[in-house]
Design an enzyme around this catalytic site. Structure first.
Site, mmCIF file in Angstrom:
data_model
loop_
_atom_site.group_PDB
_atom_site.id
_atom_site.type_symbol
_atom_site.label_atom_id
_atom_site.label_comp_id
_atom_site.label_asym_id
_atom_site.label_seq_id
_atom_site.Cartn_x
_atom_site.Cartn_y
_atom_site.Cartn_z
ATOM 1 N N ASP A 183 41.782 36.701 18.026
ATOM 2 C CA ASP A 183 42.481 37.566 18.675
ATOM 3 C C ASP A 183 43.697 37.953 17.589
ATOM 4 O OD1 ASP A 183 40.143 38.316 19.519
ATOM 5 O OD2 ASP A 183 40.267 37.359 21.124
ATOM 6 N N HIS A 210 37.938 38.624 25.535
ATOM 7 C CA HIS A 210 37.349 38.660 23.609
ATOM 8 C C HIS A 210 36.221 38.773 23.632
ATOM 9 C CE1 HIS A 210 36.807 37.098 20.087
ATOM 10 N NE2 HIS A 210 36.165 36.485 20.199
#
Ligand SMILES: NC(=O)c1ccc[n+]([C@@H]2O[C@H](COP(=O)([O-])OP(=O)(O)OC[C@H]3O[C@@H](n4cnc5c(N)ncnc54)[C@H](O)[C@@H]3O)[C@@H](O)[C@H]2O)c1
Ligand SMILES: O=C(O)C[C@H](O)C(=O)O
Length: 325
Positions: A183, A210
């Site tokens: 990310d 996530h």
């Protein structure tokens, strides 16, 4: 004749392995601490390039590659790279303990990936069982190891691992990390492109979790700082949150992110190794047990690795612009 040639080839291979190991030990003994990194799921889409990147990492002295099948081939292949790390491959349940024994860092990309139309939660049923089995083995064979969890859904596989370790009496929250580095990698890439910055200089913290909207890039804390507001902020945030789905759709049924994930996994594992080796100033975002938000027992935030020497990381309790301790 064929049998004789086979045995000569086998002997040469054994000599070759011996020389390679000898050479590896000599080279690695002169550079720093012995560090064993084990990858569980090493024959998979992430596991193979991640294994290669870890073989290239000078901090790794022993690379152990485990999967349910296919690992001897991957290990033989990677072992030919002329870098010091010694490589071993293990396949099947009966070899799992041997693969894990003595590990400093265990990276887990074992499990099934998404197909278009699926959410990460759809992977829960099958991957939860895989993670439970692997973490049970970790608690038996290398209870001190740092665990980097890649298998999805990370928001659930990390708490599952924590429960397995608690039950075994080996849980250390400072050593269990959900890998959310991809990310961060995506946020850096998209932000740098949008703002015309050199991507090598850019950092963007990503907190939360996530999956979907739990992935929260903090562009207000990006460095170098350039304002991101309004529609631009919305678009950059959404692209970061949907980065995984973008790859799943582009691969059209052939899995999810593997190469960028291997890169991200290697970046995070290197941070763990540097922390273990006592290097100062190592900071990464990762999904950990947390008290940042009382209702959320696990939360991704910035972690400084200076406590790794004592065997773990210390939480960043203030997810502020510059405060990281
Ligand atoms: N954290 C992240 O940012 C991130 C990013 C990408 C993918 N992922 C996740 O990583 C996982 C793996 O993805 P992939 O593309 O490498 O999948 P893959 O199917 O290509 O590889 C998975 C590997 O795991 C192995 N495996 C299955 N059960 C196992 C067990 N019990 N022990 C050891 N190995 C086992 C398989 O044999 C296979 O080789 C998926 O769950 C995926 O969603 C996470
Ligand atoms: O999106 C996925 O399923 C894989 C991974 O979590 C990713 O972010 O790429």
């Amino acid at each position: 004749m064929a049998g004789a040639r086979g045995s000569v080839v086998r002997s040469l291979r054994l000599v070759g392995q011996h020389v390679h190991k000898q050479h590896s030990r000599e080279m690695s003994s002169s550079v720093g601490p012995q560090r064993k990194v084990t990858i569980l799921g090493a024959a998979g889409g992430i596991g193979q390039p991640l294994g290669l990147l870890m073989k290239l990492n000078p901090l790794v002295t022993h690379l152990s590659l485990y999967d349910i099948a296919g690992t001897p081939g991957v290990a033989a292949d990677i072992s030919h790279c002329n870098t010091p790390a010694e490589v071993s491959g293990f396949a099947g349940d009966e070899d799992l303990g041997k693969a894990l024994e003595g590990s400093d860092v265990v990276i887990i990309p074992a499990g099934v990936p998404r197909k278009p139309g699926m959410t990460r939660d759809d992977l829960f049923k099958i991957n939860a069982g895989i993670v439970k089995t692997l973490c049970t083995a970790i608690s038996q064979h290398c209870p001190e190891a740092i665990v980097n969890m890649i298998s999805n859904p990370v928001n659930s596989t990390v708490p599952i691992a924590a429960e397995v370790f608690k039950k075994a009496g080996t849980y250390d929250p400072r050593k269990l990390f959900g890998v959310t580095t991809l990310d961060v990698v995506r946020a850096r890439t998209f932000y740098a492109a949008k703002k015309g910055l050199n991507v090598r200089d850019v950092d963007v913290p990503v907190v939360g979790g996530h999956a979907g909207i739990t992935i929260l890039p903090l562009f207000s804390q990006a460095t170098p700082y350039k304002p991101v507001e309004g529609d631009e902020l919305e678009a950059l945030t959404k692209r970061t949150q949907d980065g995984g789905t973008e790859v799943v759709q582009a691969k059209a049924g052939k899995g999810s992110a593997t190469l960028s994930m291997a890169y991200a996994g290697a970046v995070f594992a290197e941070a763990c190794l540097k922390g273990l080796n006592g290097e100062k100033g190592i900071v990464e975002c990762t999904y950990v047990q947390s008290s940042v938000i009382p209702e959320l027992p696990f939360f991704a935030s910035k972690i400084r690795a200076y406590k790794f020497l004592d065997g773990g990381a210390e939480h960043n309790i203030h997810v502020g612009p510059k405060v990281i301790s």
